[in-house]
Design an enzyme around this catalytic site. Structure first.
Site, PDB file in Angstrom:
ATOM      1  N   ASP A   1      59.276  48.614  21.018  1.00  0.00           N
ATOM      2  CA  ASP A   1      59.509  49.451  22.002  1.00  0.00           C
ATOM      3  C   ASP A   1      60.748  49.863  22.724  1.00  0.00           C
ATOM      4  O   ASP A   1      61.485  48.914  22.751  1.00  0.00           O
ATOM      5  CB  ASP A   1      58.237  49.131  23.281  1.00  0.00           C
ATOM      6  CG  ASP A   1      58.084  50.193  24.200  1.00  0.00           C
ATOM      7  OD1 ASP A   1      57.427  51.527  23.745  1.00  0.00           O
ATOM      8  OD2 ASP A   1      58.340  50.221  25.499  1.00  0.00           O
TER       9      ASP A   1
ATOM     10  N   GLU B   1      62.947  33.534   9.053  1.00  0.00           N
ATOM     11  CA  GLU B   1      62.499  32.282   9.329  1.00  0.00           C
ATOM     12  C   GLU B   1      61.240  32.185   8.561  1.00  0.00           C
ATOM     13  O   GLU B   1      60.683  31.016   8.342  1.00  0.00           O
ATOM     14  CB  GLU B   1      62.254  31.620  10.776  1.00  0.00           C
ATOM     15  CG  GLU B   1      63.624  31.664  11.355  1.00  0.00           C
ATOM     16  CD  GLU B   1      63.454  31.349  12.811  1.00  0.00           C
ATOM     17  OE1 GLU B   1      62.177  31.228  13.361  1.00  0.00           O
ATOM     18  OE2 GLU B   1      64.429  31.726  13.571  1.00  0.00           O
TER      19      GLU B   1
HETATM   20  C1  NOJ Z   1      57.426  53.853  24.716  1.00  0.00           C
HETATM   21  C2  NOJ Z   1      56.090  53.981  24.510  1.00  0.00           C
HETATM   22  O1  NOJ Z   1      55.683  54.493  23.516  1.00  0.00           O
HETATM   23  C3  NOJ Z   1      55.654  54.762  25.770  1.00  0.00           C
HETATM   24  O2  NOJ Z   1      54.031  54.759  25.738  1.00  0.00           O
HETATM   25  C4  NOJ Z   1      55.960  53.907  27.157  1.00  0.00           C
HETATM   26  O3  NOJ Z   1      55.294  54.508  28.024  1.00  0.00           O
HETATM   27  C5  NOJ Z   1      57.404  53.404  27.170  1.00  0.00           C
HETATM   28  N1  NOJ Z   1      57.902  53.369  25.814  1.00  0.00           N
HETATM   29  C6  NOJ Z   1      57.765  52.600  27.995  1.00  0.00           C
HETATM   30  O4  NOJ Z   1      57.405  51.501  27.552  1.00  0.00           O
END
Ligand code: NOJ
Length: 578
Positions: free
Chosen positions: A227, A291
């Site tokens: 993310d 690893e």
């Molecule tokens: C990207 C994620 O796909 C989204 O759903 C989220 O709100 C934001 N990152 C924050 O983590």
């Protein structure tokens, strides 16, 4: 559980190859995104869960995907649907238990499906023990240094440290109140105030995440979707920044990420996106994955442009793949599509990474609606709802979505599908205000609808409570009353249904090794047509109003019915030699 136990019929030639080690499976894989809260609910509380997912894995095997990406199911106060993690090493009781996760993983592996989990390193929840410790610790302490605390500006520090605006609306800074009731320091949150940003210059933070990766790798996961992989390092000094144009809210610097848009300007990245320092972090993560025996994937969510910059995330010692958001947001126009496909193959191929392709996910308007909106589509993250002036034409959107997916699944590289797109699900644009949960809706005071419309629990059975999502009819977001026709059981075995289109596209993709092939453009079909060869297969998509005469051959796949040897508008066909 075996496939026989479930009663699911799967022809032997449709079964994925058993999971084997070291084959870089992700280079050609079709990866299906499961959004756990909206996939299948075994407890009937209205929120999907891990047991529900495990029970439906045979449906994904039948569909013909290679891997499953699970959006976050970790412990979380659920302020941003689980992208606000309070414990990275445990399952939220809402979704089940660690043991149930192990069962899910083991069952998926028995079926030959890989499993990727979603890791959220840019920020934690404000309920995470690290943040609670930071709040309890004095200013300047090592605990505070794990996050981005700063003094305010102005005489009493009353103004936020800079002018940055949160992705979800409002300031990116939140001020603390000290135990004696007086105002204290501010902390940075790119997203909701319940999601404080970690300080990735801090080596302790880096080590913690290496161990978190090992925790899931030890359990046997096949990799991670990462993310906000473009946001973790901020420009030194945190300078003020005013976006030159309204960008996609998750990042990217121009109004439209598409290189296919005429006059699209690429501006320098904001000081909180796409900073060079992130690459050292990814080299560290690459080493952690190395690893482990076998082949694991790291997929970057990196909203940066242009594509040549995204390619920096997937150099050989960094990540394996990055989402191709430029492709996702390309206009439904043939020249734009040809250009973005070329640019993608060149950019990713230039660093030895597979190109990726994606049309929908949990942050964007479903492509069965978005593609009907054209230039009227709101910027990413804004969403559409009952008060929007634009209303997607369902039939047009679905027709284009089927044609678009039929292009995507013929392209070499790896493709991502979002749950429900195989049913042709549209965006739910009628969600009542009172049901909305996306922080965007609250932080913009209802000015932006946000992303709830693509997150509604998916329909499995036309005539069951909650369309078979569970047995009680409860649903954390209400389902539209007219989704029975989209239900899986209403489409199974029905010639021409969207489900059967996806199944046969995925089967042919596998048989013809399209994921491992290449693109050879075919000229002579006119400017409104996308036509190419991948191996023996000819792919022709007509995006214009004039029917296109088809070459001689065997039709392997058609996104609409073909009559009289001509390809109608908004239709894609796959043709093999006779
Ligand atoms: C990207 C994620 O796909 C989204 O759903 C989220 O709100 C934001 N990152 C924050 O983590």
């Amino acid at each position: 559980m075996t496939l026989e136990d479930t009663g699911a019929f799967v022809a032997p030639d449709q079964l994925p190859a058993t999971v084997t080690a070291g084959d870089e499976w992700w280079r050609t894989a079709v990866i299906y995104q499961v959004y756990p809260r909206s996939f299948a609910d075994s407890t009937g509380d209205g929120v999907g869960d891990l047991v529900g997912i495990t029970g439906k894995l045979p449906a994904l095997v039948e569909l013909g995907v290679d891997a499953v990406w699970l959006s976050p199911f970790f412990r979380s106060p659920q302020k941003d649907a689980g992208y606000d993690v309070s414990d990275y090493r445990d399952v939220d009781p809402l979704f089940g238990t660690l043991e149930q996760f192990d069962t899910l993983l083991g069952t998926a592996h028995e079926f030959g499906l890989r499993v990727i989990v979603d890791i959220v390193p840019n920020h934690t929840s404000d309920q995470h023990a690290w943040f609670q410790e930071a709040l309890a610790a004095p200013e300047g302490s090592p605990e505070r240094d794990r996050y981005m605390f700063r003094d305010g500006r102005g005489p009493n520090g009353d103004l936020p440290p800079n002018n940055w605006e949160s992705v979800f609306g409002g300031s990116m800074w939140e001020r603390l109140t000290k135990p004696d009731g007086t105002p204290g320091q501010w902390y940075l949150h790119i997203f909701d105030r319940s999601q404080p940003d970690l300080n990735w210059e801090n080596l302790w933070v880096r080590e913690q995440f290496h161990d978190i990766l090992r925790f899931w790798l030890d359990r046997g996961v096949d990799g991670f979707r990462v993310d906000v992989a473009h946001g973790m390092i901020k420009q030194a000094g945190l300078p003020d920044y005013t976006p030159p144009v309204e960008a996609a809210s998750m990042g990217g610097s121009a109004t439209d990420l598409s290189p296919g848009i005429e006059n699209s300007v690429v501006h320098p990245d904001p000081p909180y996106w796409g900073q060079d320092g992130v690459h050292e972090i990814w080299r560290g993560w690459h080493a952690v994955l190395a690893e482990y025996e076998g082949d694991r994937v790291l997929c970057a969510e990196a909203w940066v442009d242009p594509l040549s910059k995204v390619a920096l995330w997937v150099r050989p010692d960094e990540m394996s793949q990055a989402f191709n958001f430029a492709y996702m947001f390309t206009d439904w126009k043939a020249p734009a599509l040809r250009r973005v496909i070329d640019e993608s193959l060149e950019a990713f191929g230039g660093v030895g990474a597979p190109a990726t392709w994606v049309l929908s996910n949990h942050d964007v308007i479903r492509h069965a609606s978005r593609l009907a909106l054209g230039a009227d589509a709101p910027p990413q993250g804004a969403g559409i709802g009952p008060g929007s002036t634009v209303k997607p034409d369902r039939a047009l959107g679905l027709r284009r979505a089927r044609a678009a997916t039929s292009i995507m699944l013929a392209l070499p590289g790896s493709a991502y599908l979002y749950q429900g797109e195989e049913l042709g699900l549209p965006e739910d644009i009628e969600l009542p205000d009172a049901a909305r949960q996306d922080p965007t809706w609250f932080r913009t005071g209802g000015e932006k609808y946000g992303r709830d419309g693509c997150r509604v629990p998916i329909p499995w059975e036309a005539d069951a409570p909650a369309y078979g999502f569970n047995a009680t009819g409860a649903s954390w977001l209400p389902q539209p009353s007219d989704w029975d026709g989209y239900a899986r059981d209403a489409q199974e075995g029905i010639v021409g249904s969207t489900l059967e289109l996806y199944r046969s596209a995925l089967r042919s993709r596998r048989e013809l090794n399209l994921g491992g092939g290449s693109v050879l453009w075919l000229n002579g079909y006119g400017s409104s047509v996308v036509a190419f060869r991948n191996g023996e297969l000819t792919v022709i998509a007509n995006l214009g109003p004039v029917p296109v005469e088809l070459p001689v051959g065997r039709v392997v796949l058609a996104s609409e019915q073909i009559v009289g040897g001509v390809l109608p508008t908004d239709t894609t066909v796959w043709i093999a030699p006779n």
